[in-house]
Design an enzyme around this catalytic site. Structure first.
Site, PDB file in Angstrom:
ATOM      1  N   ASP A   1       0.921  -1.026  -0.390  1.00 16.36           N
ATOM      2  CA  ASP A   1       0.005   0.096   0.460  1.00 16.36           C
ATOM      3  C   ASP A   1       1.068   1.238  -0.152  1.00 16.36           C
ATOM      4  O   ASP A   1       1.608   1.033   0.841  1.00 16.36           O
ATOM      5  CB  ASP A   1      -0.849  -0.411   0.954  1.00 16.36           C
ATOM      6  CG  ASP A   1      -2.051   1.286   1.741  1.00 16.36           C
ATOM      7  OD1 ASP A   1      -1.659   1.939   0.392  1.00 16.36           O
ATOM      8  OD2 ASP A   1      -2.822   0.829   2.618  1.00 16.36           O
TER       9      ASP A   1
ATOM     10  N   GLY B   1       1.346   3.495  -9.586  1.00 21.67           N
ATOM     11  CA  GLY B   1       0.301   3.209  -8.760  1.00 21.67           C
ATOM     12  C   GLY B   1      -0.575   4.669  -8.546  1.00 21.67           C
ATOM     13  O   GLY B   1       0.003   5.669  -8.358  1.00 21.67           O
TER      14      GLY B   1
ATOM     15  N   TYR C   1      -7.728  14.840  -7.875  1.00 16.82           N
ATOM     16  CA  TYR C   1      -6.705  13.377  -9.023  1.00 16.82           C
ATOM     17  C   TYR C   1      -5.888  15.160  -9.438  1.00 16.82           C
ATOM     18  O   TYR C   1      -4.456  14.451  -9.068  1.00 16.82           O
ATOM     19  CB  TYR C   1      -7.862  12.796  -9.592  1.00 16.82           C
ATOM     20  CG  TYR C   1      -6.921  12.165 -10.443  1.00 16.82           C
ATOM     21  CD1 TYR C   1      -6.275  11.126 -10.458  1.00 16.82           C
ATOM     22  CD2 TYR C   1      -6.820  12.811 -12.113  1.00 16.82           C
ATOM     23  CE1 TYR C   1      -4.791  10.837 -11.007  1.00 16.82           C
ATOM     24  CE2 TYR C   1      -6.150  12.083 -12.551  1.00 16.82           C
ATOM     25  CZ  TYR C   1      -5.622  10.119 -13.121  1.00 16.82           C
ATOM     26  OH  TYR C   1      -4.770   9.875 -13.680  1.00 16.82           O
TER      27      TYR C   1
HETATM   28  P1  NAI Z   1      -5.290   1.990 -12.894  1.00  9.57           P
HETATM   29  O1  NAI Z   1      -6.471   2.637 -12.023  1.00  9.57           O
HETATM   30  O2  NAI Z   1      -6.334   0.995 -13.940  1.00  9.57           O
HETATM   31  O3  NAI Z   1      -3.968   1.457 -12.153  1.00  9.57           O
HETATM   32  C1  NAI Z   1      -3.768   1.730 -10.937  1.00  9.57           C
HETATM   33  C2  NAI Z   1      -3.138   0.694  -9.675  1.00  9.57           C
HETATM   34  O4  NAI Z   1      -3.126   1.801  -8.814  1.00  9.57           O
HETATM   35  C3  NAI Z   1      -4.396  -0.051  -9.637  1.00  9.57           C
HETATM   36  O5  NAI Z   1      -3.975  -1.090  -9.650  1.00  9.57           O
HETATM   37  C4  NAI Z   1      -4.610   0.135  -8.128  1.00  9.57           C
HETATM   38  O6  NAI Z   1      -5.339  -1.017  -7.741  1.00  9.57           O
HETATM   39  C5  NAI Z   1      -3.641   0.871  -7.527  1.00  9.57           C
HETATM   40  N1  NAI Z   1      -3.419   1.593  -6.208  1.00  9.57           N
HETATM   41  C6  NAI Z   1      -4.534   2.612  -5.642  1.00  9.57           C
HETATM   42  N2  NAI Z   1      -4.643   3.379  -5.305  1.00  9.57           N
HETATM   43  C7  NAI Z   1      -2.858   2.677  -4.486  1.00  9.57           C
HETATM   44  C8  NAI Z   1      -2.532   2.167  -3.330  1.00  9.57           C
HETATM   45  N3  NAI Z   1      -2.783   3.056  -1.865  1.00  9.57           N
HETATM   46  N4  NAI Z   1      -1.306   1.853  -3.480  1.00  9.57           N
HETATM   47  C9  NAI Z   1      -1.021   0.858  -4.154  1.00  9.57           C
HETATM   48  N5  NAI Z   1      -1.228   1.256  -4.985  1.00  9.57           N
HETATM   49  C10 NAI Z   1      -2.269   1.268  -5.521  1.00  9.57           C
HETATM   50  O7  NAI Z   1      -4.880   3.322 -13.839  1.00  9.57           O
HETATM   51  P2  NAI Z   1      -3.869   3.074 -14.912  1.00  9.57           P
HETATM   52  O8  NAI Z   1      -4.936   3.720 -16.275  1.00  9.57           O
HETATM   53  O9  NAI Z   1      -3.554   1.737 -15.367  1.00  9.57           O
HETATM   54  O10 NAI Z   1      -3.296   3.836 -14.804  1.00  9.57           O
HETATM   55  C11 NAI Z   1      -1.881   4.007 -14.333  1.00  9.57           C
HETATM   56  C12 NAI Z   1      -1.622   5.173 -13.871  1.00  9.57           C
HETATM   57  O11 NAI Z   1      -1.470   6.538 -14.979  1.00  9.57           O
HETATM   58  C13 NAI Z   1      -2.115   6.060 -12.337  1.00  9.57           C
HETATM   59  O12 NAI Z   1      -1.047   6.414 -12.225  1.00  9.57           O
HETATM   60  C14 NAI Z   1      -2.961   6.947 -13.576  1.00  9.57           C
HETATM   61  O13 NAI Z   1      -3.125   8.302 -13.091  1.00  9.57           O
HETATM   62  C15 NAI Z   1      -2.084   7.366 -14.456  1.00  9.57           C
HETATM   63  N6  NAI Z   1      -2.992   8.141 -16.067  1.00  9.57           N
HETATM   64  C16 NAI Z   1      -2.935   6.847 -16.814  1.00  9.57           C
HETATM   65  C17 NAI Z   1      -4.150   7.780 -17.887  1.00  9.57           C
HETATM   66  C18 NAI Z   1      -4.414   6.360 -18.917  1.00  9.57           C
HETATM   67  O14 NAI Z   1      -5.015   6.420 -19.897  1.00  9.57           O
HETATM   68  N7  NAI Z   1      -4.546   5.032 -18.643  1.00  9.57           N
HETATM   69  C19 NAI Z   1      -3.993   8.753 -18.066  1.00  9.57           C
HETATM   70  C20 NAI Z   1      -3.748   9.753 -17.102  1.00  9.57           C
HETATM   71  C21 NAI Z   1      -2.213   9.047 -16.023  1.00  9.57           C
HETATM   72  C1  15L Z   2      -6.751  10.340 -16.359  1.00  8.93           C
HETATM   73  O1  15L Z   2      -5.615  10.660 -15.475  1.00  8.93           O
HETATM   74  C2  15L Z   2      -7.148   9.129 -16.360  1.00  8.93           C
HETATM   75  O2  15L Z   2      -5.961   7.864 -15.530  1.00  8.93           O
HETATM   76  C3  15L Z   2      -7.418   7.926 -17.563  1.00  8.93           C
HETATM   77  O3  15L Z   2      -8.353   6.814 -17.046  1.00  8.93           O
HETATM   78  C4  15L Z   2      -8.543   8.605 -18.314  1.00  8.93           C
HETATM   79  O4  15L Z   2      -9.804   9.315 -18.219  1.00  8.93           O
HETATM   80  C5  15L Z   2      -7.680   9.986 -18.913  1.00  8.93           C
HETATM   81  O5  15L Z   2      -7.073  10.127 -17.721  1.00  8.93           O
HETATM   82  C6  15L Z   2      -8.440  10.858 -19.287  1.00  8.93           C
HETATM   83  O6  15L Z   2      -8.000  11.482 -19.261  1.00  8.93           O
HETATM   84  O7  15L Z   2      -9.190  10.711 -20.814  1.00  8.93           O
END
Ligand code: NAI
Ligand code: 15L
Length: 266
Positions: free
Chosen positions: A54, A75, A139
């Site tokens: 965590d 994460g 966020y």
């Molecule tokens: P996601 O929500 O699928 O993955 C994030 C992971 O972080 C999850 O597996 C969750 O269990 C873990 N997490 C949450 N709280 C936690 C904690 N307290 N300790 C440890 N782990 C924790 O999000 P995704 O789409 O994979 O994004 C990954 C990263 O990229 C994030 O930081 C997100 O903000 C960033 N991001 C993603 C975008 C996208 O389009 N997918 C766009 C902009 C940023």
């Molecule tokens: C983010 O930062 C989020 O993690 C992702 O889930 C999308 O919503 C993305 O931005 C977006 O702006 O499309």
């Protein structure tokens, strides 16, 4: 073939992007240490270590980072949520990670920042990496804090970071807005590799987007990374434009951050 680190820590390894990066970052390190608060598939072979953690737990993060050569920090809470949740995972969590990096001599971090640090700019305002941030929620504020932490830990301790302001990284753009913000998984992986292995990045801010037709962001300030996206959203245009049109007063049609600008209060 990318250069190779000894041990690379990937946080958020159970998430949408983490599952992709678990495979695609394999060539970047002899050992990938995979971490998340959520369940992960067991380690496969000698090249993986699975370490649940965590991010809000400072002692646990300290132990997690020990022995790593670089960190890809993905994460945390990834959408707009109540402040208290964002505070624990993203604000305290990213602080814990940098403190552990300082204590254990980690010199390079790739930080998954987000377009939501500039979400309140309008879609007709082109931006470079130096514009004042305009976060669109708790966020986005937490990612803005993460970018400031990255700058501080470089200025004070020499830890280098590439903060990637990821647009929308999914298998395909999900709506009209994402035609501009889309980042393919292939381009994301390339950008992370460039962020890990380019010498002397100091704290670099780069927008994470593919070679889309209608871009809002200018990456000239990050040219030293040598990132050249290979994909583009144009191949999805017909399927995206088959969706009902977006009303002109819908945040998705006005702001770069889209719907995030209108979420909450919780
Ligand atoms: P996601 O929500 O699928 O993955 C994030 C992971 O972080 C999850 O597996 C969750 O269990 C873990 N997490 C949450 N709280 C936690 C904690 N307290 N300790 C440890 N782990 C924790 O999000 P995704 O789409 O994979 O994004 C990954 C990263 O990229 C994030 O930081 C997100 O903000 C960033 N991001 C993603 C975008 C996208 O389009 N997918 C766009 C902009 C940023
Ligand atoms: C983010 O930062 C989020 O993690 C992702 O889930 C999308 O919503 C993305 O931005 C977006 O702006 O499309």
């Amino acid at each position: 073939m990318a250069k190779e680190l000894g041990r690379l820590l990937l946080t958020g390894a159970a998430g949408g992007l983490g599952k992709v990066l678990r495979e695609s970052l394999k060539p970047s390190a002899a050992v990938l240490r995979l971490s998340d608060i959520a369940g992960m598939a067991p380690a496969s072979g000698e090249n993986e270590e699975v370490v649940p953690c965590d991010l809000a737990d400072k002692a646990a993060v300290d132990a997690l980072v020990r022995g790593c050569d670089a960190i890809a920090h993905f994460g945390g809470v990834s959408v707009e949520r109540p402040f208290e949740e964002v505070l624990e995972a993203n604000i305290k969590g990213t602080f814990h990670l940098y403190e552990a990096a300082r204590r254990h001599g980690v010199k390079r971090v790739v930080f998954a920042s987000s377009n939501h640090v500039i979400g309140f700019y309008r879609q007709d305002e082109p931006l470079d990496a130096h514009v004042a941030r305009r976060p669109d929620g708790y966020y986005g504020l937490s990612k803005s804090f993460g970018e400031d932490l990255a700058q501080f830990y470089f200025d004070r301790w020499g830890i280098e970071t590439v903060s990637i302001r990821i647009g929308s990284s999914f298998p395909a753009p999900l709506n009209r807005r994402m035609m501009s913000t889309w980042l393919s998984y292939r381009d994301l992986t390339t950008l992370i590799e460039k962020s890990l292995f380019t010498p002397d990045v100091k704290h670099t801010v780069v927008y994470g987007m593919s070679a889309n037709r209608d871009l809002w962001w200018d990456n000239a300030a990050a040219a030293h990374l040598g990132f050249v996206p290979q994909d583009g959203s144009e191949v999805f245009r017909a399927q995206v434009e088959a969706q009902p049109p977006v009303a002109p007063n819908d945040p998705n049609a006005i702001y770069q951050g889209g719907a995030f600008t209108a979420q909450g209060p919780f």
